[in-house]
Scaffold this motif. Sequence first.
Motif, short mmCIF file in Angstrom:
data_model
loop_
_atom_site.label_atom_id
_atom_site.label_comp_id
_atom_site.label_asym_id
_atom_site.label_seq_id
_atom_site.Cartn_x
_atom_site.Cartn_y
_atom_site.Cartn_z
N ASP A 143 0.82 -1.21 0.00
CA ASP A 143 0.00 0.00 0.00
C ASP A 143 0.86 1.26 0.00
O ASP A 143 0.33 2.37 0.03
CB ASP A 143 -0.92 0.02 1.23
N GLY A 144 2.17 1.09 -0.03
CA GLY A 144 3.10 2.23 0.00
C GLY A 144 2.84 3.26 -1.08
O GLY A 144 2.83 4.46 -0.78
N PRO A 145 2.63 2.86 -2.33
CA PRO A 145 2.39 3.87 -3.37
C PRO A 145 1.15 4.74 -3.08
O PRO A 145 1.17 5.95 -3.33
CB PRO A 145 2.22 3.04 -4.64
N LYS A 146 0.10 4.14 -2.52
CA LYS A 146 -1.08 4.93 -2.17
C LYS A 146 -0.77 5.91 -1.04
O LYS A 146 -1.21 7.06 -1.07
CB LYS A 146 -2.24 4.02 -1.74
N ARG A 147 0.02 5.45 -0.06
CA ARG A 147 0.40 6.34 1.04
C ARG A 147 1.29 7.48 0.55
O ARG A 147 1.19 8.61 1.03
CB ARG A 147 1.08 5.55 2.16
N LEU A 148 2.16 7.18 -0.42
CA LEU A 148 3.02 8.22 -0.99
C LEU A 148 2.17 9.29 -1.69
O LEU A 148 2.42 10.49 -1.53
CB LEU A 148 4.03 7.60 -1.96
N GLU A 149 1.18 8.89 -2.44
CA GLU A 149 0.30 9.86 -3.11
C GLU A 149 -0.46 10.69 -2.08
O GLU A 149 -0.62 11.90 -2.26
CB GLU A 149 -0.66 9.16 -4.08
N ALA A 150 -0.91 10.06 -1.00
CA ALA A 150 -1.61 10.79 0.07
C ALA A 150 -0.65 11.78 0.73
O ALA A 150 -1.05 12.91 1.07
CB ALA A 150 -2.18 9.82 1.09
N ALA A 151 0.60 11.38 0.90
CA ALA A 151 1.60 12.27 1.50
C ALA A 151 1.83 13.48 0.60
O ALA A 151 1.92 14.62 1.08
CB ALA A 151 2.91 11.52 1.73
N LYS A 152 1.91 13.27 -0.70
CA LYS A 152 2.09 14.39 -1.63
C LYS A 152 0.96 15.41 -1.47
O LYS A 152 1.20 16.61 -1.48
CB LYS A 152 2.15 13.89 -3.08
N GLN A 153 -0.25 14.92 -1.28
CA GLN A 153 -1.39 15.82 -1.11
C GLN A 153 -1.31 16.55 0.23
O GLN A 153 -1.56 17.75 0.30
CB GLN A 153 -2.72 15.06 -1.21
N ARG A 154 -0.92 15.84 1.30
CA ARG A 154 -0.76 16.50 2.61
C ARG A 154 0.29 17.61 2.53
O ARG A 154 0.11 18.68 3.10
CB ARG A 154 -0.35 15.49 3.69
N PHE A 155 1.36 17.35 1.80
CA PHE A 155 2.42 18.35 1.64
C PHE A 155 1.88 19.56 0.87
O PHE A 155 2.11 20.70 1.27
CB PHE A 155 3.64 17.74 0.94
N ARG A 156 1.16 19.32 -0.21
CA ARG A 156 0.58 20.43 -0.98
C ARG A 156 -0.37 21.25 -0.12
O ARG A 156 -0.35 22.47 -0.15
CB ARG A 156 -0.15 19.91 -2.22
N ASP A 157 -1.20 20.55 0.67
CA ASP A 157 -2.16 21.23 1.54
C ASP A 157 -1.46 22.12 2.57
O ASP A 157 -2.02 23.12 3.02
CB ASP A 157 -3.05 20.22 2.26
N ALA A 174 3.54 9.92 12.91
CA ALA A 174 2.40 9.50 13.73
C ALA A 174 1.57 8.41 13.06
O ALA A 174 0.87 7.65 13.75
CB ALA A 174 1.53 10.71 14.06
N LEU A 175 1.66 8.32 11.74
CA LEU A 175 0.92 7.26 11.03
C LEU A 175 1.53 5.88 11.30
O LEU A 175 0.86 4.87 11.14
CB LEU A 175 0.91 7.54 9.53
N GLY A 176 2.81 5.85 11.69
CA GLY A 176 3.44 4.60 12.11
C GLY A 176 4.10 3.76 11.03
O GLY A 176 4.57 2.67 11.33
N PHE A 177 4.15 4.23 9.80
CA PHE A 177 4.72 3.42 8.72
C PHE A 177 6.20 3.68 8.48
O PHE A 177 6.89 2.84 7.92
CB PHE A 177 3.94 3.65 7.42
N VAL A 178 6.67 4.87 8.85
CA VAL A 178 8.08 5.23 8.64
C VAL A 178 8.61 6.02 9.82
O VAL A 178 7.86 6.63 10.58
CB VAL A 178 8.28 6.07 7.35
N ARG A 179 9.92 6.04 9.92
CA ARG A 179 10.67 6.93 10.80
C ARG A 179 11.65 7.67 9.90
O ARG A 179 12.16 7.09 8.93
CB ARG A 179 11.45 6.16 11.88
N SER A 180 11.89 8.93 10.20
CA SER A 180 12.76 9.70 9.30
C SER A 180 13.68 10.63 10.07
O SER A 180 13.43 10.96 11.23
CB SER A 180 11.92 10.51 8.32
N GLN A 181 14.74 11.01 9.39
CA GLN A 181 15.65 12.06 9.84
C GLN A 181 15.63 13.11 8.74
O GLN A 181 15.88 12.79 7.57
CB GLN A 181 17.06 11.51 10.00
#
Length: 96
Positions: A20-34, A72-79
């Motif tokens: 489901d990663g590609p769908k989450r990536l597209e959702a992330a792109k929209q969150r960033f635009r928003d 907070a979504l729990g799928f990744v950790r980042s630096q």
Amino acid sequence: MPTYISLINFTQKGAEAIKDGPKRLEAAKQRFRDAGAELKAFYLVTGQYDAVSIVEAPNDEVVAKLALGTAALGFVRSQTCRAFAEDDYKTIVASL
């Protein structure tokens, strides 16, 4: 706009739901635009990290909010770190 680079690792939850990663990536792109930011690039990588993203955001507060919300979504950790373009680098060094 400032540029930020995120070094990303999938959590166990993220690895288990990787299809489901590609769908989450597209959702992330929209969150960033928003939020007034733009996910400029996303790379799946080998080595210590699982992925790298390049983001442009208006300021540190926006990118911090996006990073925390994504974590907070729990799928990744980042630096995430601020990146300075070559011209910025030259300006900074010239001012020393």
